[in-house]
Scaffold this motif. Structure first.
Motif, PDB file in Angstrom:
ATOM      1  N   THR A 130      27.519  17.869  41.301  1.00  0.00           N
ATOM      2  CA  THR A 130      27.294  18.858  40.253  1.00  0.00           C
ATOM      3  C   THR A 130      28.146  20.072  40.601  1.00  0.00           C
ATOM      4  O   THR A 130      28.007  20.636  41.688  1.00  0.00           O
ATOM      5  N   THR A 131      29.037  20.414  39.690  1.00  0.00           N
ATOM      6  CA  THR A 131      29.945  21.539  39.909  1.00  0.00           C
ATOM      7  C   THR A 131      29.473  22.716  39.068  1.00  0.00           C
ATOM      8  O   THR A 131      29.177  22.566  37.880  1.00  0.00           O
ATOM      9  N   THR A 132      29.409  23.879  39.695  1.00  0.00           N
ATOM     10  CA  THR A 132      29.043  25.116  39.004  1.00  0.00           C
ATOM     11  C   THR A 132      30.339  25.854  38.665  1.00  0.00           C
ATOM     12  O   THR A 132      31.191  26.047  39.527  1.00  0.00           O
ATOM     13  N   PHE A 133      30.462  26.230  37.405  1.00  0.00           N
ATOM     14  CA  PHE A 133      31.643  26.939  36.923  1.00  0.00           C
ATOM     15  C   PHE A 133      31.263  28.345  36.498  1.00  0.00           C
ATOM     16  O   PHE A 133      30.208  28.562  35.927  1.00  0.00           O
ATOM     17  N   GLN A 134      32.154  29.285  36.799  1.00  0.00           N
ATOM     18  CA  GLN A 134      32.070  30.623  36.217  1.00  0.00           C
ATOM     19  C   GLN A 134      33.136  30.680  35.138  1.00  0.00           C
ATOM     20  O   GLN A 134      34.159  30.000  35.230  1.00  0.00           O
ATOM     21  N   GLY A 135      32.872  31.506  34.139  1.00  0.00           N
ATOM     22  CA  GLY A 135      33.821  31.549  33.047  1.00  0.00           C
ATOM     23  C   GLY A 135      34.199  32.950  32.637  1.00  0.00           C
ATOM     24  O   GLY A 135      33.508  33.932  32.931  1.00  0.00           O
ATOM     25  N   THR A 136      35.335  33.023  31.963  1.00  0.00           N
ATOM     26  CA  THR A 136      35.757  34.248  31.290  1.00  0.00           C
ATOM     27  C   THR A 136      36.109  33.871  29.859  1.00  0.00           C
ATOM     28  O   THR A 136      36.411  32.711  29.567  1.00  0.00           O
ATOM     29  N   TYR A 137      36.051  34.853  28.985  1.00  0.00           N
ATOM     30  CA  TYR A 137      36.451  34.620  27.600  1.00  0.00           C
ATOM     31  C   TYR A 137      37.230  35.821  27.100  1.00  0.00           C
ATOM     32  O   TYR A 137      37.069  36.939  27.582  1.00  0.00           O
ATOM     33  N   SER A 138      38.113  35.545  26.159  1.00  0.00           N
ATOM     34  CA  SER A 138      38.827  36.634  25.496  1.00  0.00           C
ATOM     35  C   SER A 138      38.809  36.343  23.998  1.00  0.00           C
ATOM     36  O   SER A 138      38.885  35.193  23.576  1.00  0.00           O
ATOM     37  N   VAL A 139      38.671  37.408  23.223  1.00  0.00           N
ATOM     38  CA  VAL A 139      38.591  37.283  21.773  1.00  0.00           C
ATOM     39  C   VAL A 139      39.899  37.761  21.176  1.00  0.00           C
ATOM     40  O   VAL A 139      40.367  38.865  21.468  1.00  0.00           O
ATOM     41  N   ASN A 140      40.507  36.889  20.368  1.00  0.00           N
ATOM     42  CA  ASN A 140      41.757  37.217  19.680  1.00  0.00           C
ATOM     43  C   ASN A 140      42.808  37.755  20.642  1.00  0.00           C
ATOM     44  O   ASN A 140      43.441  38.781  20.391  1.00  0.00           O
ATOM     45  N   ALA A 141      42.988  37.068  21.778  1.00  0.00           N
ATOM     46  CA  ALA A 141      43.990  37.401  22.804  1.00  0.00           C
ATOM     47  C   ALA A 141      43.728  38.743  23.473  1.00  0.00           C
ATOM     48  O   ALA A 141      44.634  39.335  24.061  1.00  0.00           O
ATOM     49  N   GLY A 142      42.481  39.200  23.432  1.00  0.00           N
ATOM     50  CA  GLY A 142      42.120  40.443  24.098  1.00  0.00           C
ATOM     51  C   GLY A 142      41.951  40.231  25.595  1.00  0.00           C
ATOM     52  O   GLY A 142      42.260  39.162  26.126  1.00  0.00           O
ATOM     53  N   PRO A 143      41.453  41.247  26.283  1.00  0.00           N
ATOM     54  CA  PRO A 143      41.292  41.144  27.737  1.00  0.00           C
ATOM     55  C   PRO A 143      40.198  40.132  28.091  1.00  0.00           C
ATOM     56  O   PRO A 143      39.233  39.972  27.353  1.00  0.00           O
ATOM     57  N   PRO A 144      40.346  39.452  29.242  1.00  0.00           N
ATOM     58  CA  PRO A 144      39.293  38.509  29.647  1.00  0.00           C
ATOM     59  C   PRO A 144      38.025  39.248  30.060  1.00  0.00           C
ATOM     60  O   PRO A 144      38.080  40.263  30.749  1.00  0.00           O
ATOM     61  N   LEU A 145      36.906  38.719  29.609  1.00  0.00           N
ATOM     62  CA  LEU A 145      35.599  39.291  29.913  1.00  0.00           C
ATOM     63  C   LEU A 145      34.767  38.218  30.607  1.00  0.00           C
ATOM     64  O   LEU A 145      34.897  37.028  30.293  1.00  0.00           O
ATOM     65  N   PRO A 146      33.894  38.598  31.557  1.00  0.00           N
ATOM     66  CA  PRO A 146      33.086  37.580  32.241  1.00  0.00           C
ATOM     67  C   PRO A 146      32.026  36.998  31.307  1.00  0.00           C
ATOM     68  O   PRO A 146      31.427  37.713  30.509  1.00  0.00           O
ATOM     69  N   ILE A 147      31.803  35.700  31.440  1.00  0.00           N
ATOM     70  CA  ILE A 147      30.708  35.054  30.716  1.00  0.00           C
ATOM     71  C   ILE A 147      29.451  35.244  31.559  1.00  0.00           C
ATOM     72  O   ILE A 147      29.463  34.966  32.757  1.00  0.00           O
ATOM     73  N   PRO A 148      28.371  35.724  30.923  1.00  0.00           N
ATOM     74  CA  PRO A 148      27.141  35.909  31.705  1.00  0.00           C
ATOM     75  C   PRO A 148      26.622  34.560  32.217  1.00  0.00           C
ATOM     76  O   PRO A 148      26.661  33.565  31.519  1.00  0.00           O
ATOM     77  N   GLY A 149      26.149  34.531  33.451  1.00  0.00           N
ATOM     78  CA  GLY A 149      25.612  33.303  34.023  1.00  0.00           C
ATOM     79  C   GLY A 149      26.706  32.333  34.419  1.00  0.00           C
ATOM     80  O   GLY A 149      27.878  32.680  34.516  1.00  0.00           O
ATOM     81  N   GLN A 150      26.295  31.104  34.666  1.00  0.00           N
ATOM     82  CA  GLN A 150      27.225  30.058  35.081  1.00  0.00           C
ATOM     83  C   GLN A 150      26.895  28.788  34.323  1.00  0.00           C
ATOM     84  O   GLN A 150      25.818  28.659  33.751  1.00  0.00           O
ATOM     85  N   GLY A 151      27.824  27.847  34.340  1.00  0.00           N
ATOM     86  CA  GLY A 151      27.597  26.547  33.740  1.00  0.00           C
ATOM     87  C   GLY A 151      27.599  25.482  34.820  1.00  0.00           C
ATOM     88  O   GLY A 151      28.433  25.530  35.726  1.00  0.00           O
ATOM     89  N   GLN A 152      26.668  24.547  34.733  1.00  0.00           N
ATOM     90  CA  GLN A 152      26.617  23.451  35.695  1.00  0.00           C
ATOM     91  C   GLN A 152      26.891  22.144  34.972  1.00  0.00           C
ATOM     92  O   GLN A 152      26.302  21.874  33.924  1.00  0.00           O
ATOM     93  N   PHE A 153      27.784  21.351  35.557  1.00  0.00           N
ATOM     94  CA  PHE A 153      28.207  20.100  34.955  1.00  0.00           C
ATOM     95  C   PHE A 153      28.221  19.026  36.031  1.00  0.00           C
ATOM     96  O   PHE A 153      28.674  19.273  37.153  1.00  0.00           O
ATOM     97  N   SER A 154      27.716  17.831  35.703  1.00  0.00           N
ATOM     98  CA  SER A 154      27.633  16.741  36.681  1.00  0.00           C
ATOM     99  C   SER A 154      28.703  15.699  36.415  1.00  0.00           C
ATOM    100  O   SER A 154      28.968  15.336  35.267  1.00  0.00           O
ATOM    101  N   ALA A 155      29.300  15.211  37.494  1.00  0.00           N
ATOM    102  CA  ALA A 155      30.304  14.154  37.430  1.00  0.00           C
ATOM    103  C   ALA A 155      29.591  12.803  37.308  1.00  0.00           C
ATOM    104  O   ALA A 155      28.429  12.675  37.698  1.00  0.00           O
TER     105      ALA A 155
END
Length: 188
Positions: A130-155
């Motif tokens: 199970t890999t935990t990912f942190q994320g960032t997002y940007s809206v309309n090519a704006g600056p990257p912002l942190p995504i609150p929390g983390q996502g967990q995904f299993s192989a």
């Protein structure tokens, strides 16, 4: 009464809606639903290992990027692996921890590593990463912002077969006595 207008029209809202708070509120849910690849489990040796011997497990996981549309806006999401949890299939779970492990040269198989495990029983075990990912997002090519929390995904599970080995010492020299116990072709 309707009038005919032949030029471009601009509609103006004195209080336009700021969509960033709405996107930020939904981004964690969207992040969890993305088809993020958790990576793959690699075992050394594989697909068979020995009971009591260290089996080196490591992950092959990578940063991934996604483009989605939310509220009519283009959102770019970057998912970066940051932690790994190993379920060795026999009830033992290791992690989360920051090391994804790594390959060993064949002549070093059996050495203890950060992510290795020595099975105490024989059988077939389903190893799940199970890999935990942190994320960032940007809206309309704006600056990257942190995504609150983390996502967990299993192989997908990786099957590892744990065998036992028997070692015996024989006094016969197979060159001097080809029929000696333990020699190839000798009666067993």
């Amino acid at each position: 009464m309707w009038a005919h207008h032949s030029g471009p029209t601009c509609l103006f809202d004195a209080r336009p809606e700021d969509l960033l708070p709405r996107i930020a509120a939904d981004i964690q849910r969207e992040f969890q639903s993305l088809p993020v690849n958790a990576g793959t489990v690699v075992a050394q040796p594989s697909p068979h290992t020995l009971r009591g011997a260290e089996t080196n497990f490591y992950a092959e996981a990578a940063e991934q990027q996604f483009d989605v549309t939310m509220f009519g806006q283009q959102v770019h999401i970057v998912a970066t692996p940051v932690q790994y949890t190993w379920d060795y299939g026999d009830g033992t779970v290791f992690g989360p921890q920051s090391s994804m492990g790594g390959p060993l040269p064949q002549d070093r198989w059996g050495e203890k590593t950060r992510t290795s495990y020595a099975y105490g029983a024989t059988g077939d075990f389903q190893v799940v990463l199970t890999t935990t990912f942190q994320g960032t997002y940007s809206v309309n090519a704006g600056p990257p912002l942190p995504i609150p929390g983390q996502g967990q995904f299993s192989a997908p599970p990786q099957t590892i077969s744990v065998w036992r080995s028997l070692t015996r010492n024989y006094a016969d020299d197979c060159n001097a006595n080809p029929q000696g116990q333990g020699c190839p072709g000798a009666a067993r």
